[in-house]
Motif scaffolding. Structure first.
Motif, PDB file in Angstrom:
ATOM      1  N   VAL A 192      -9.019 -30.656  23.023  1.00 49.50           N
ATOM      2  CA  VAL A 192     -10.109 -29.742  23.532  1.00 49.50           C
ATOM      3  C   VAL A 192      -9.733 -28.581  22.576  1.00 49.50           C
ATOM      4  N   ASN A 193      -9.138 -28.522  21.311  1.00 46.20           N
ATOM      5  CA  ASN A 193      -9.036 -27.419  20.603  1.00 46.20           C
ATOM      6  C   ASN A 193     -10.419 -27.220  19.936  1.00 46.20           C
ATOM      7  N   VAL A 194     -11.080 -28.390  19.983  1.00 43.90           N
ATOM      8  CA  VAL A 194     -12.673 -27.919  19.473  1.00 43.90           C
ATOM      9  C   VAL A 194     -13.536 -26.928  20.073  1.00 43.90           C
ATOM     10  N   ALA A 195     -12.931 -26.689  21.385  1.00 46.18           N
ATOM     11  CA  ALA A 195     -13.787 -25.871  22.299  1.00 46.18           C
ATOM     12  C   ALA A 195     -13.335 -24.227  21.765  1.00 46.18           C
ATOM     13  N   LEU A 196     -12.177 -24.152  20.938  1.00 42.94           N
ATOM     14  CA  LEU A 196     -11.988 -22.729  20.350  1.00 42.94           C
ATOM     15  C   LEU A 196     -12.702 -22.650  18.985  1.00 42.94           C
ATOM     16  N   VAL A 197     -12.638 -23.552  18.003  1.00 46.13           N
ATOM     17  CA  VAL A 197     -13.559 -23.554  16.819  1.00 46.13           C
ATOM     18  C   VAL A 197     -14.057 -24.976  16.660  1.00 46.13           C
ATOM     19  N   PRO A 198     -15.321 -25.280  16.560  1.00 47.92           N
ATOM     20  CA  PRO A 198     -16.306 -24.092  16.410  1.00 47.92           C
ATOM     21  C   PRO A 198     -17.071 -23.982  17.584  1.00 47.92           C
ATOM     22  N   LEU A 199     -16.765 -24.590  18.815  1.00 49.66           N
ATOM     23  CA  LEU A 199     -17.601 -24.444  20.139  1.00 49.66           C
ATOM     24  C   LEU A 199     -17.604 -23.076  20.456  1.00 49.66           C
ATOM     25  N   GLY A 200     -16.455 -22.495  20.916  1.00 48.98           N
ATOM     26  CA  GLY A 200     -16.231 -21.235  21.396  1.00 48.98           C
ATOM     27  C   GLY A 200     -16.736 -20.154  20.440  1.00 48.98           C
ATOM     28  N   THR A 201     -16.527 -20.364  19.237  1.00 46.55           N
ATOM     29  CA  THR A 201     -16.870 -19.261  18.083  1.00 46.55           C
ATOM     30  C   THR A 201     -16.820 -20.030  16.822  1.00 46.55           C
ATOM     31  N   PRO A 202     -17.692 -19.935  16.270  1.00 49.07           N
ATOM     32  CA  PRO A 202     -18.948 -19.175  16.050  1.00 49.07           C
ATOM     33  C   PRO A 202     -20.429 -19.777  16.591  1.00 49.07           C
ATOM     34  N   LEU A 203     -20.230 -20.925  17.278  1.00 48.80           N
ATOM     35  CA  LEU A 203     -21.259 -21.442  17.604  1.00 48.80           C
ATOM     36  C   LEU A 203     -22.068 -20.582  18.896  1.00 48.80           C
ATOM     37  N   LEU A 204     -21.062 -20.539  19.922  1.00 52.44           N
ATOM     38  CA  LEU A 204     -21.625 -19.899  21.259  1.00 52.44           C
ATOM     39  C   LEU A 204     -21.551 -18.516  20.974  1.00 52.44           C
ATOM     40  N   ALA A 205     -20.311 -17.837  20.704  1.00 52.43           N
ATOM     41  CA  ALA A 205     -19.941 -16.410  20.298  1.00 52.43           C
ATOM     42  C   ALA A 205     -20.247 -16.332  18.793  1.00 52.43           C
ATOM     43  N   GLY A 206     -21.378 -16.323  18.667  1.00 56.80           N
ATOM     44  CA  GLY A 206     -21.754 -15.969  17.087  1.00 56.80           C
ATOM     45  C   GLY A 206     -22.081 -14.667  16.683  1.00 56.80           C
ATOM     46  N   PRO A 207     -22.595 -14.213  15.465  1.00 60.92           N
ATOM     47  CA  PRO A 207     -22.756 -13.019  15.085  1.00 60.92           C
ATOM     48  C   PRO A 207     -24.047 -12.593  15.865  1.00 60.92           C
ATOM     49  N   GLY A 208     -24.940 -13.268  16.144  1.00 65.20           N
ATOM     50  CA  GLY A 208     -26.120 -12.809  16.979  1.00 65.20           C
ATOM     51  C   GLY A 208     -25.677 -12.678  18.383  1.00 65.20           C
ATOM     52  N   ALA A 209     -25.091 -13.288  19.128  1.00 70.76           N
ATOM     53  CA  ALA A 209     -24.878 -12.795  20.377  1.00 70.76           C
ATOM     54  C   ALA A 209     -23.707 -11.767  20.578  1.00 70.76           C
ATOM     55  N   ILE A 210     -22.766 -11.667  19.324  1.00 67.56           N
ATOM     56  CA  ILE A 210     -21.892 -10.534  19.570  1.00 67.56           C
ATOM     57  C   ILE A 210     -22.682  -9.244  19.287  1.00 67.56           C
ATOM     58  N   VAL A 211     -23.580  -9.165  17.935  1.00 63.14           N
ATOM     59  CA  VAL A 211     -24.274  -7.868  17.861  1.00 63.14           C
ATOM     60  C   VAL A 211     -25.097  -7.469  18.870  1.00 63.14           C
ATOM     61  N   ALA A 212     -26.026  -8.538  19.548  1.00 63.80           N
ATOM     62  CA  ALA A 212     -26.779  -8.279  20.626  1.00 63.80           C
ATOM     63  C   ALA A 212     -26.080  -7.504  21.834  1.00 63.80           C
ATOM     64  N   THR A 213     -24.881  -7.909  22.042  1.00 64.03           N
ATOM     65  CA  THR A 213     -24.185  -7.453  23.303  1.00 64.03           C
ATOM     66  C   THR A 213     -23.782  -6.169  22.877  1.00 64.03           C
ATOM     67  N   MET A 214     -23.028  -5.821  21.771  1.00 66.91           N
ATOM     68  CA  MET A 214     -22.563  -4.610  21.197  1.00 66.91           C
ATOM     69  C   MET A 214     -23.684  -3.598  21.337  1.00 66.91           C
ATOM     70  N   LEU A 215     -25.009  -3.901  21.055  1.00 66.25           N
ATOM     71  CA  LEU A 215     -26.090  -3.093  21.002  1.00 66.25           C
ATOM     72  C   LEU A 215     -26.533  -2.744  22.262  1.00 66.25           C
TER      73      LEU A 215
END
Length: 205
Positions: free
Chosen positions: A107-130
């Motif tokens: 289940v380590n694939v849940a950390l990388v790449p599934l959890g990040t950066p696929l789901l928690a990628g730059p787009g989602a991170i930047v949008a939430t920060m804004l």
């Protein structure tokens, strides 16, 4: 209720993050990466990927700007790094190397790449920060938090029932879907890298 939460902002956060994370688009990638796992491991991977994405995005929402400033990292740099990581995963999916590699990883694939950066990628991170930066009242902060939670719940639902998709497709169908997912993921990765390079060229890096 409207006094406790900004419903309009909640809707904006929820829709924006769902569009960026694209749960239906992540489904074939999840199926491909977890094809060699048992049902129990796949369920655990879905839960862990959702929680990892939630934790990463929430951390950046609260401390993101301070973290990037302290480390001297620009958002385009973060986007380019995420694109390179996704490109490596995409090549593994296209060549069929992900099965033996991720079988041992569990289940380590849940950390990388599934959890990040696929789901928690730059787009989602930047949008939430804004969204956080534009919030000034408690109801707005609550709206952003609940919007993020609602989005990750939808993501979890899609990933949680990916096993049913695998049973319907069988091994041959899953292999085909994995190759298609690798192609799509490589396109996403190249687009992320191109956006990063474009930002550097325009002086925003």
């Amino acid at each position: 209720m409207s006094n406790l939460i900004d419903l309009q902002l909640f809707g904006s956060v929820f829709v924006t993050l769902v569009v960026i994370m694209d749960p239906p688009g992540a489904l074939p990638i999840f199926v491909g990466l977890t094809a060699s796992l048992t049902h129990k491991q796949r369920v655990a991977a879905a839960r862990r990927a959702s929680l990892v994405a939630l934790g990463v995005i929430a951390a950046f929402a609260v401390f993101g700007q301070q973290i990037l400033t302290y480390l001297g990292i620009s958002l385009p740099s973060l986007q380019g790094a995420g694109g390179l990581l996704l490109l490596i995963v995409a090549l593994e999916l296209l060549t069929g190397q992900e099965s033996e590699q991720h079988a041992d990883a569990g289940v380590n694939v849940a950390l990388v790449p599934l959890g990040t950066p696929l789901l928690a990628g730059p787009g989602a991170i930047v949008a939430t920060m804004l969204f956080v930066q534009r919030s000034h009242q408690a109801s707005q902060y609550v709206a952003v938090g609940l919007g993020l939670l609602a989005c990750l719940f939808v993501v979890w639902l899609f990933l949680r029932f990916a096993g049913q998709v695998h049973r319907v497709l069988k091994d041959s169908g899953t292999t085909l879907l994995t190759r298609v997912a690798g192609l799509l993921l490589s396109a996403i990765a190249v687009q992320m890298i191109a956006d990063s390079v474009r930002a550097f060229v325009s002086g925003r890096g």
